[in-house]
Design a protein around this motif. Structure first.
Motif, PDB file in Angstrom:
ATOM      1  N   ALA A 115      83.851  13.125  -0.213  1.00  0.00           N
ATOM      2  CA  ALA A 115      84.507  13.707  -1.384  1.00  0.00           C
ATOM      3  C   ALA A 115      85.334  12.649  -2.124  1.00  0.00           C
ATOM      4  N   GLU A 116      86.012  11.793  -1.386  1.00  0.00           N
ATOM      5  CA  GLU A 116      86.830  10.759  -2.019  1.00  0.00           C
ATOM      6  C   GLU A 116      85.957   9.874  -2.918  1.00  0.00           C
ATOM      7  N   GLU A 117      84.813   9.498  -2.370  1.00  0.00           N
ATOM      8  CA  GLU A 117      83.921   8.627  -3.125  1.00  0.00           C
ATOM      9  C   GLU A 117      83.355   9.356  -4.343  1.00  0.00           C
ATOM     10  N   TRP A 118      83.020  10.635  -4.120  1.00  0.00           N
ATOM     11  CA  TRP A 118      82.440  11.415  -5.217  1.00  0.00           C
ATOM     12  C   TRP A 118      83.457  11.595  -6.355  1.00  0.00           C
ATOM     13  N   PHE A 119      84.706  11.914  -6.000  1.00  0.00           N
ATOM     14  CA  PHE A 119      85.756  12.056  -7.022  1.00  0.00           C
ATOM     15  C   PHE A 119      85.934  10.734  -7.781  1.00  0.00           C
ATOM     16  N   ARG A 120      85.899   9.631  -7.043  1.00  0.00           N
ATOM     17  CA  ARG A 120      86.111   8.325  -7.675  1.00  0.00           C
ATOM     18  C   ARG A 120      84.968   8.032  -8.645  1.00  0.00           C
ATOM     19  N   ASP A 121      83.753   8.337  -8.230  1.00  0.00           N
ATOM     20  CA  ASP A 121      82.614   8.109  -9.122  1.00  0.00           C
ATOM     21  C   ASP A 121      82.713   8.952 -10.393  1.00  0.00           C
ATOM     22  N   ARG A 122      83.232  10.170 -10.268  1.00  0.00           N
ATOM     23  CA  ARG A 122      83.381  11.024 -11.460  1.00  0.00           C
ATOM     24  C   ARG A 122      84.368  10.397 -12.440  1.00  0.00           C
ATOM     25  N   ALA A 160      80.708  21.918  -8.675  1.00  0.00           N
ATOM     26  CA  ALA A 160      80.091  20.593  -8.812  1.00  0.00           C
ATOM     27  C   ALA A 160      80.117  19.826  -7.485  1.00  0.00           C
ATOM     28  N   LEU A 161      81.271  19.823  -6.812  1.00  0.00           N
ATOM     29  CA  LEU A 161      81.375  19.114  -5.538  1.00  0.00           C
ATOM     30  C   LEU A 161      80.472  19.767  -4.494  1.00  0.00           C
ATOM     31  N   ARG A 162      80.474  21.088  -4.488  1.00  0.00           N
ATOM     32  CA  ARG A 162      79.669  21.805  -3.498  1.00  0.00           C
ATOM     33  C   ARG A 162      78.184  21.454  -3.646  1.00  0.00           C
ATOM     34  N   GLU A 163      77.712  21.407  -4.907  1.00  0.00           N
ATOM     35  CA  GLU A 163      76.306  21.063  -5.154  1.00  0.00           C
ATOM     36  C   GLU A 163      76.017  19.640  -4.692  1.00  0.00           C
ATOM     37  N   ALA A 164      76.927  18.722  -5.036  1.00  0.00           N
ATOM     38  CA  ALA A 164      76.713  17.319  -4.668  1.00  0.00           C
ATOM     39  C   ALA A 164      76.681  17.164  -3.155  1.00  0.00           C
ATOM     40  N   ALA A 165      77.552  17.907  -2.461  1.00  0.00           N
ATOM     41  CA  ALA A 165      77.602  17.832  -1.001  1.00  0.00           C
ATOM     42  C   ALA A 165      76.313  18.389  -0.418  1.00  0.00           C
ATOM     43  N   LYS A 166      75.851  19.481  -0.992  1.00  0.00           N
ATOM     44  CA  LYS A 166      74.625  20.117  -0.505  1.00  0.00           C
ATOM     45  C   LYS A 166      73.454  19.144  -0.614  1.00  0.00           C
ATOM     46  N   ALA A 167      73.392  18.417  -1.735  1.00  0.00           N
ATOM     47  CA  ALA A 167      72.320  17.437  -1.940  1.00  0.00           C
ATOM     48  C   ALA A 167      72.377  16.334  -0.878  1.00  0.00           C
ATOM     49  N   GLU A 173      80.614  24.701   5.702  1.00  0.00           N
ATOM     50  CA  GLU A 173      81.630  24.843   6.747  1.00  0.00           C
ATOM     51  C   GLU A 173      82.674  23.719   6.794  1.00  0.00           C
ATOM     52  N   PRO A 174      82.244  22.456   6.902  1.00  0.00           N
ATOM     53  CA  PRO A 174      83.271  21.403   6.926  1.00  0.00           C
ATOM     54  C   PRO A 174      84.030  21.287   5.601  1.00  0.00           C
ATOM     55  N   LEU A 175      83.407  21.677   4.512  1.00  0.00           N
ATOM     56  CA  LEU A 175      84.103  21.643   3.220  1.00  0.00           C
ATOM     57  C   LEU A 175      85.193  22.711   3.177  1.00  0.00           C
ATOM     58  N   LEU A 176      84.898  23.864   3.794  1.00  0.00           N
ATOM     59  CA  LEU A 176      85.905  24.925   3.860  1.00  0.00           C
ATOM     60  C   LEU A 176      87.028  24.521   4.811  1.00  0.00           C
ATOM     61  N   GLU A 177      86.634  23.907   5.931  1.00  0.00           N
ATOM     62  CA  GLU A 177      87.637  23.566   6.936  1.00  0.00           C
ATOM     63  C   GLU A 177      88.622  22.522   6.417  1.00  0.00           C
ATOM     64  N   THR A 178      88.157  21.634   5.551  1.00  0.00           N
ATOM     65  CA  THR A 178      89.056  20.624   4.993  1.00  0.00           C
ATOM     66  C   THR A 178      89.649  21.077   3.663  1.00  0.00           C
ATOM     67  N   ASP A 192      84.730  25.113  -5.612  1.00  0.00           N
ATOM     68  CA  ASP A 192      85.541  23.896  -5.484  1.00  0.00           C
ATOM     69  C   ASP A 192      87.018  24.222  -5.684  1.00  0.00           C
ATOM     70  N   ARG A 193      87.867  23.753  -4.768  1.00  0.00           N
ATOM     71  CA  ARG A 193      89.303  23.980  -4.923  1.00  0.00           C
ATOM     72  C   ARG A 193      89.868  23.145  -6.074  1.00  0.00           C
ATOM     73  N   PHE A 194      89.408  21.894  -6.163  1.00  0.00           N
ATOM     74  CA  PHE A 194      89.945  20.991  -7.185  1.00  0.00           C
ATOM     75  C   PHE A 194      89.008  20.987  -8.387  1.00  0.00           C
ATOM     76  N   ARG A 195      89.489  21.519  -9.505  1.00  0.00           N
ATOM     77  CA  ARG A 195      88.687  21.558 -10.729  1.00  0.00           C
ATOM     78  C   ARG A 195      89.542  21.107 -11.900  1.00  0.00           C
TER      79      ARG A 195
END
Ligand SMILES: [Zn+2]
Length: 614
Positions: A115-122, A160-167, A173-178, A192-195
């Motif tokens: 997620a950190e990397e994905w946010f940075r790329d965005r 958006a994050l959920r889709e990217a993670a799925k890909a 589950e781990p996305l919910l846990e964190t 996504d919590r952060f939008r």
């Protein structure tokens, strides 16, 4: 998790240069140490140890990792043995029966890293991240800092994050846990919590992302919190984490001092301005664990909070927490309306440097404020001043500092040192109140009655109980409203706002009232308060006596307050002052007795002359 924390502590405290230096000769080279690689038996200085990050790396054989990895690779130890070995060498005891395991949360960490990397790329995406980059540029951020703080951008989309993670093959589950995904009753799928937020990754001491903070960018975002954080998770414990500590800790160790400020923006602004010891708690007041953590790196903490009333209160609360953790707090006074970020932008680092030079010890700051507000001029004021200092005096753990504080407080307030010592030791006894009358958090003012802030009004539990009891009786017997009014009870005799509103409504409704109408006339929290009173089924043995007692108490409250106050002033008074206070006390007591008020609760009520002066 306890195991994990112990392993972290061992890793953190290990002197990696010293430990690895036993196997090769290391020489300092800027921030790192260099030498021949003991792992592949090289001869050139290709083996690098970075004490700031606690890592080693060989540029020839490619081996690298933390201090445990070195011993696993070099001595062939398994992970628990490597941990025990490093612990022994670092003087840390690991109980024999304690199981040492490798981090069980690896999969969660990987998800957060993704997620950190994905946010940075965005953020760096030409079109997606444009608004966020513009905002950062306006706030004075350079590319290098954006990179260093690992900033990112969460697009204003639901999944958006959920889709990217799925890909990437990451399921929910781990996305919910964190806490990266959230659920709600109205949403069919997690989202996504952060939008639409600027993202600040929160790192642990090994520079791994464990959580995120997000700041909203839209200026018209009504009713949406400006900042949100990841919730607690197996890898993120808010109360044990300080934002920026990973960057700041080595400098804190070097200076033996840190800068504690309020938020992400402050930390980043301070680091940018060259103040590299800045850290912040994560949206809560400083916890004891955070204070202890800071104390492990430096014994002094400079508090850089806003200088408004709320900031000052937070400053003193953090000060007490730090003192209790054996850390010495210093207070920096920012100009009104400024925070570290705005100050640095307007006046630059020199001005802030001067403010740091002018920082005063937390007790000294309290004394300054009390003096400026005139508290040290009269005996009543000094009594309240001592109350304001007690929480600080009680918190100090360090005996030498405590000694110094007691001396300083005695000198400035003119109160004898041994009086202060006994005040600090004394646990204020609670006044005896019928149990069923104790209000259970239903009113707002302090029933604890011991707020250290001298600017707060000083409340008494017995008085609150009297207000409540009187209302209970009036609610049970409608004729009592008129009788109370005839005896002079008006709304101003009720100091609890909720009780006062109820009495006003009862007066207006008269004896033929309807509790439904009464509730709708009150509305909101007052109606709920009324409901609780109506539901209270406490049996009273002698309701007539209780009514008379409570009524008299409220009618004579000013005098009762003065009696209590005199008791407290007597503790600080010299002989002459004590004599006049006792005369005043006897006079008031006489009036109250004549009015039929019970004085059994008043301490030391003796005739003047028989009272021994301490
Ligand atoms: Zn090597």
């Amino acid at each position: 998790m306890v195991r994990d924390a112990l392993v972290e502590e061992i890793r953190e405290r290990a002197e990696i240069v010293e430990l690895l230096g036993e196997f090769t000769s290391l020489k300092r080279s800027g921030r790192t140490w260099r030498g021949p690689c003991p792992l592949h038996g090289g001869e050139g200085p290709n083996f690098s140890v970075d004490p700031a990050r606690g890592l080693f790396k060989c540029f020839v054989c490619g081996e690298g990792g933390d201090v445990f990895a070195f011993f696993m690779k070099h001595l062939g130890l398994d992970f628990p043995s490597a941990v025990r070995h490093v612990a022994t060498r670092s003087g840390i005891e690991v109980p024999e029966d304690r199981e040492v395991r490798e981090d069980p949360w690896g999969p969660l960490r990987e998800v957060v890293a993704f997620a950190e990397e994905w946010f940075r790329d965005r953020l760096h995406d030409e079109s997606e991240g444009r608004a966020a980059r513009r905002y950062l540029a306006e706030r004075g951020f350079e590319d290098e800092e954006i990179e260093r703080f690992g900033l990112g951008w969460a697009p204003d989309q639901w999944r958006a994050l959920r889709e990217a993670a799925k890909a990437r093959g990451i399921d929910d589950e781990p996305l919910l846990e964190t806490g990266l995904l959230a659920t709600s009753e109205s949403a069919e799928e997690p989202y996504d919590r952060f939008r639409g937020r600027l993202i600040f990754p929160i790192h642990d001491l090994r520079d791994r992302a464990i959580a995120f903070g997000g700041r909203i960018l839209k200026s018209d975002a009504d009713g949406i919190p400006k900042y949100i954080n990841s919730p607690e998770s197996p890898i993120f414990h808010k109360g044990r984490t300080l934002y920026g500590l990973g960057w700041a800790r080595h400098e804190i160790r070097r200076k033996d001092a840190s800068l504690l400020c309020e938020g992400y923006m402050d930390v980043m602004a301070l680091h940018r301005g060259g103040f590299r010891t800045a850290v912040a708690p994560l949206g809560t007041s400083l916890t004891h664990e955070q204070a202890e953590l800071l104390g492990r790196y430096g014994r002094k903490v400079f508090l850089l909070y806003d200088s408004d009333a709320a900031g000052l209160k937070a400053t003193f609360r953090a000060g007490d927490t730090l003192l209790a953790a054996g850390v010495h707090p210093m207070v920096v006074s920012l100009p009104a309306g400024e925070d570290p970020d705005s100050l640095l932008q307007q006046t630059g680092p020199e001005a802030l440097g001067e403010l740091l030079d002018d920082a005063v010890d937390v007790l000294e700051r309290k004394l300054q404020i009390l003096e400026r507000q005139g508290y040290l001029e009269s005996i009543e004021g000094r009594r309240r001043a001592v109350d304001g200092l007690l929480s600080t005096l009680r918190s100090v753990k360090d005996p030498a500092l405590r000694d110094l504080y007691l001396g300083r407080a005695a000198e400035r307030t003119g109160v004898r040192r041994d009086t202060l010592v006994s005040e600090v030791a004394r646990e204020q006894a609670r006044e005896a109140v019928p149990r069923s009358w104790r209000h259970s958090g239903e009113t707002e003012s302090g029933a604890q009655g011991r707020d250290p802030d001298p600017m707060q009004t000083f409340g008494s539990e017995a008085d609150v109980a009297a207000e409540r009891g009187l209302l209970l009786l009036i609610l049970r017997d409608p004729t009592l409203v008129e009788r109370s009014m005839e005896r002079g009870l008006d709304a101003s005799h009720f100091r609890e706002p909720g009780y006062r509103s109820i009495y006003v409504a009862l007066q207006a409704a008269g004896p033929e009232r309807d509790s439904g109408l009464l509730a709708s006339a009150l509305g909101g929290s007052d109606a709920e308060l009324l409901e609780r009173l109506v539901d209270d089924s406490t049996e009273l043995m002698h309701p007539g006596d209780v009514y008379d007692g409570a009524l008299r108490r409220l009618l004579n409250r000013d005098q009762l307050d003065r009696l209590r106050q005199i008791d407290r002033e007597l503790e600080l008074a010299d002989e002459e002052q004590a004599r006049s206070l006792l005369v005043e006390k006897a006079g008031i007591a006489k009036l109250l007795r004549e009015a039929g008020v019970s004085l059994s609760f008043v301490r030391n009520l003796a005739r003047p002359g028989t009272q021994t002066v301490r």
